[in-house]
Design a protein around this motif. Structure first.
Motif, PDB file in Angstrom:
ATOM      1  N   GLN A 150       0.846  -1.177   0.000  1.00 10.21           N
ATOM      2  CA  GLN A 150       0.000   0.000   0.000  1.00 10.21           C
ATOM      3  C   GLN A 150       0.893   1.242   0.000  1.00 10.21           C
ATOM      4  O   GLN A 150       1.777   1.371   0.842  1.00 10.21           O
ATOM      5  N   GLU A 151       0.652   2.130  -0.920  1.00  5.40           N
ATOM      6  CA  GLU A 151       1.473   3.325  -1.046  1.00  5.40           C
ATOM      7  C   GLU A 151       1.390   4.164   0.234  1.00  5.40           C
ATOM      8  O   GLU A 151       0.322   4.343   0.811  1.00  5.40           O
ATOM      9  N   GLY A 152       2.542   4.636   0.674  1.00  2.00           N
ATOM     10  CA  GLY A 152       2.597   5.494   1.848  1.00  2.00           C
ATOM     11  C   GLY A 152       2.718   4.746   3.159  1.00  2.00           C
ATOM     12  O   GLY A 152       2.837   5.361   4.211  1.00  2.00           O
ATOM     13  N   LEU A 153       2.707   3.407   3.125  1.00  2.00           N
ATOM     14  CA  LEU A 153       2.857   2.618   4.344  1.00  2.00           C
ATOM     15  C   LEU A 153       4.226   1.939   4.352  1.00  2.00           C
ATOM     16  O   LEU A 153       4.675   1.410   3.338  1.00  2.00           O
ATOM     17  N   PHE A 154       4.862   1.966   5.524  1.00  2.00           N
ATOM     18  CA  PHE A 154       6.200   1.400   5.685  1.00  2.00           C
ATOM     19  C   PHE A 154       6.234   0.583   6.971  1.00  2.00           C
ATOM     20  O   PHE A 154       5.671   0.982   7.990  1.00  2.00           O
ATOM     21  N   GLU A 155       6.925  -0.553   6.906  1.00  2.00           N
ATOM     22  CA  GLU A 155       7.183  -1.334   8.108  1.00  2.00           C
ATOM     23  C   GLU A 155       8.606  -1.027   8.550  1.00  2.00           C
ATOM     24  O   GLU A 155       9.545  -1.080   7.756  1.00  2.00           O
ATOM     25  N   VAL A 156       8.749  -0.696   9.820  1.00  2.00           N
ATOM     26  CA  VAL A 156      10.068  -0.471  10.410  1.00  2.00           C
ATOM     27  C   VAL A 156      10.219  -1.474  11.545  1.00  2.00           C
ATOM     28  O   VAL A 156       9.312  -1.632  12.371  1.00  2.00           O
ATOM     29  N   VAL A 157      11.351  -2.175  11.568  1.00  2.00           N
ATOM     30  CA  VAL A 157      11.626  -3.175  12.597  1.00  2.00           C
ATOM     31  C   VAL A 157      12.887  -2.757  13.344  1.00  2.00           C
ATOM     32  O   VAL A 157      13.944  -2.578  12.742  1.00  2.00           O
ATOM     33  N   LEU A 158      12.735  -2.596  14.643  1.00  2.00           N
ATOM     34  CA  LEU A 158      13.851  -2.270  15.530  1.00  2.00           C
ATOM     35  C   LEU A 158      14.206  -3.553  16.273  1.00  2.00           C
ATOM     36  O   LEU A 158      13.401  -4.067  17.054  1.00  2.00           O
ATOM     37  N   THR A 159      15.386  -4.093  15.990  1.00  2.00           N
ATOM     38  CA  THR A 159      15.807  -5.348  16.605  1.00  2.00           C
ATOM     39  C   THR A 159      16.823  -5.058  17.697  1.00  2.00           C
ATOM     40  O   THR A 159      17.837  -4.407  17.457  1.00  2.00           O
ATOM     41  N   VAL A 160      16.520  -5.541  18.890  1.00  2.00           N
ATOM     42  CA  VAL A 160      17.378  -5.351  20.052  1.00  2.00           C
ATOM     43  C   VAL A 160      17.884  -6.719  20.473  1.00  2.00           C
ATOM     44  O   VAL A 160      17.094  -7.642  20.700  1.00  2.00           O
ATOM     45  N   THR A 161      19.198  -6.856  20.585  1.00  2.00           N
ATOM     46  CA  THR A 161      19.806  -8.096  21.050  1.00  2.00           C
ATOM     47  C   THR A 161      20.588  -7.794  22.320  1.00  2.00           C
ATOM     48  O   THR A 161      21.446  -6.907  22.328  1.00  2.00           O
ATOM     49  N   VAL A 162      20.250  -8.505  23.391  1.00  2.00           N
ATOM     50  CA  VAL A 162      20.920  -8.317  24.677  1.00  2.00           C
ATOM     51  C   VAL A 162      21.574  -9.640  25.052  1.00  2.00           C
ATOM     52  O   VAL A 162      20.905 -10.671  25.144  1.00  2.00           O
ATOM     53  N   THR A 163      22.881  -9.594  25.264  1.00  2.00           N
ATOM     54  CA  THR A 163      23.635 -10.783  25.658  1.00  2.00           C
ATOM     55  C   THR A 163      24.292 -10.510  27.006  1.00  2.00           C
ATOM     56  O   THR A 163      24.996  -9.508  27.162  1.00  2.00           O
ATOM     57  N   ALA A 164      24.052 -11.393  27.958  1.00  2.00           N
ATOM     58  CA  ALA A 164      24.677 -11.282  29.279  1.00  2.00           C
ATOM     59  C   ALA A 164      25.606 -12.476  29.451  1.00  2.00           C
ATOM     60  O   ALA A 164      25.199 -13.624  29.247  1.00  2.00           O
ATOM     61  N   LYS A 165      26.863 -12.182  29.815  1.00  2.00           N
ATOM     62  CA  LYS A 165      27.849 -13.255  29.979  1.00  2.00           C
ATOM     63  C   LYS A 165      28.614 -13.075  31.284  1.00  2.00           C
ATOM     64  O   LYS A 165      28.849 -11.956  31.724  1.00  2.00           O
ATOM     65  N   ILE A 166      29.011 -14.206  31.841  1.00  2.00           N
ATOM     66  CA  ILE A 166      29.976 -14.235  32.942  1.00  2.00           C
ATOM     67  C   ILE A 166      31.167 -14.990  32.389  1.00  2.00           C
ATOM     68  O   ILE A 166      31.058 -16.167  32.062  1.00  2.00           O
ATOM     69  N   GLN A 167      32.263 -14.260  32.229  1.00  2.00           N
ATOM     70  CA  GLN A 167      33.446 -14.757  31.532  1.00  2.00           C
ATOM     71  C   GLN A 167      33.026 -15.218  30.139  1.00  2.00           C
ATOM     72  O   GLN A 167      32.542 -14.409  29.374  1.00  2.00           O
ATOM     73  N   ASP A 168      33.188 -16.497  29.800  1.00  2.00           N
ATOM     74  CA  ASP A 168      32.809 -16.938  28.457  1.00  2.00           C
ATOM     75  C   ASP A 168      31.485 -17.706  28.441  1.00  2.00           C
ATOM     76  O   ASP A 168      31.092 -18.261  27.428  1.00  2.00           O
ATOM     77  N   ARG A 169      30.786 -17.717  29.566  1.00  2.00           N
ATOM     78  CA  ARG A 169      29.514 -18.446  29.667  1.00  2.00           C
ATOM     79  C   ARG A 169      28.340 -17.489  29.494  1.00  2.00           C
ATOM     80  O   ARG A 169      28.238 -16.480  30.185  1.00  2.00           O
ATOM     81  N   THR A 170      27.435 -17.833  28.595  1.00  2.00           N
ATOM     82  CA  THR A 170      26.255 -17.012  28.369  1.00  2.00           C
ATOM     83  C   THR A 170      25.252 -17.241  29.492  1.00  2.00           C
ATOM     84  O   THR A 170      24.873 -18.377  29.773  1.00  2.00           O
ATOM     85  N   VAL A 171      24.846 -16.148  30.137  1.00  2.00           N
ATOM     86  CA  VAL A 171      23.826 -16.201  31.176  1.00  2.00           C
ATOM     87  C   VAL A 171      22.457 -16.195  30.501  1.00  2.00           C
ATOM     88  O   VAL A 171      21.622 -17.046  30.764  1.00  2.00           O
ATOM     89  N   PHE A 172      22.238 -15.207  29.623  1.00  2.00           N
ATOM     90  CA  PHE A 172      21.027 -15.186  28.820  1.00  2.00           C
ATOM     91  C   PHE A 172      21.266 -14.410  27.540  1.00  2.00           C
ATOM     92  O   PHE A 172      22.175 -13.593  27.443  1.00  2.00           O
ATOM     93  N   LEU A 173      20.426 -14.712  26.562  1.00  2.00           N
ATOM     94  CA  LEU A 173      20.443 -14.024  25.272  1.00  2.00           C
ATOM     95  C   LEU A 173      18.992 -13.716  24.925  1.00  2.00           C
ATOM     96  O   LEU A 173      18.161 -14.621  24.890  1.00  2.00           O
ATOM     97  N   VAL A 174      18.698 -12.443  24.723  1.00  2.00           N
ATOM     98  CA  VAL A 174      17.348 -12.008  24.368  1.00  2.00           C
ATOM     99  C   VAL A 174      17.421 -11.271  23.047  1.00  2.00           C
ATOM    100  O   VAL A 174      18.314 -10.445  22.834  1.00  2.00           O
ATOM    101  N   GLU A 175      16.478 -11.572  22.166  1.00  2.00           N
ATOM    102  CA  GLU A 175      16.348 -10.801  20.936  1.00  2.00           C
ATOM    103  C   GLU A 175      14.885 -10.446  20.753  1.00  2.00           C
ATOM    104  O   GLU A 175      14.021 -11.320  20.796  1.00  2.00           O
ATOM    105  N   ALA A 176      14.638  -9.147  20.605  1.00  2.00           N
ATOM    106  CA  ALA A 176      13.275  -8.655  20.398  1.00  2.00           C
ATOM    107  C   ALA A 176      13.247  -7.839  19.118  1.00  2.00           C
ATOM    108  O   ALA A 176      14.066  -6.940  18.932  1.00  2.00           O
ATOM    109  N   ALA A 177      12.299  -8.167  18.247  1.00  2.00           N
ATOM    110  CA  ALA A 177      12.093  -7.400  17.019  1.00  2.00           C
ATOM    111  C   ALA A 177      10.777  -6.643  17.181  1.00  2.00           C
ATOM    112  O   ALA A 177       9.696  -7.197  16.996  1.00  2.00           O
TER     113      ALA A 177
END
Length: 162
Positions: free
Chosen positions: A56-83
């Protein structure tokens, strides 16, 4: 001809049609052991936005992707991705300004929703919520445009080989 009979230039229009969570993922690869860690994790946040025109003319989809990675040394505590996504109506904006609107105003509108989604899912996973800081999308856009200009200048100045 009077002023009333002359066609007036149409005013620019910006509207939010829909805001929605397009995709969400959570990974806890080292659970339940990570809940017993005493060390605070290092948190890394990456934010990326992408825009595309719709049928549809004049309509746009915008996606903001956020990736959060929490680590202790080399071990991943959690990984979250939200679009976090939105459908925006943008009309009567010069083509030269459209990319700026899609790259600044739209992601700025989506960030509070992405912030809430990330904080909520991290808290539901059993961790203190992660609060995303404000982001200056105007500055990010200006830096990206500057990099593109520098790349174009560099490629134009490079000797042509055949």
């Amino acid at each position: 001809m009077s002023e009333q009979q002359q066609p007036q230039a149409q005013q620019p229009l910006f509207g939010i049609e829909k805001i929605y969570l397009k995709d969400m993922s959570l990974e806890l690869p080292n659970a339940p052991e990570v809940f017993f860690e005493r060390e605070a994790p290092q948190v890394e946040v990456n934010i990326h936005n992408e825009a595309s025109g719709m049928t549809q003319e004049g309509l746009f989809e915008v996606v903001l992707t956020v990736t959060v990675t929490a680590k202790i040394q080399d071990r991943t505590v959690f990984l979250v991705e939200a679009a976090q996504a939105g459908i925006f109506q943008i009309r009567n904006v010069p083509q030269s300004d459209l990319e700026a609107v899609l790259g600044t105003l739209c992601p700025h509108t989506l960030l509070p929703y992405a912030r809430e989604a990330v904080a909520s899912i991290v808290q539901r996973a059993g961790f203190p919520p992660v609060t995303l800081q404000h982001m200056n999308f105007d500055l990010v856009y200006q830096q990206r445009m500057q990099q593109m200009r520098e790349q174009q200048t560099a490629s134009a100045a490079a000797p042509q080989t055949h």
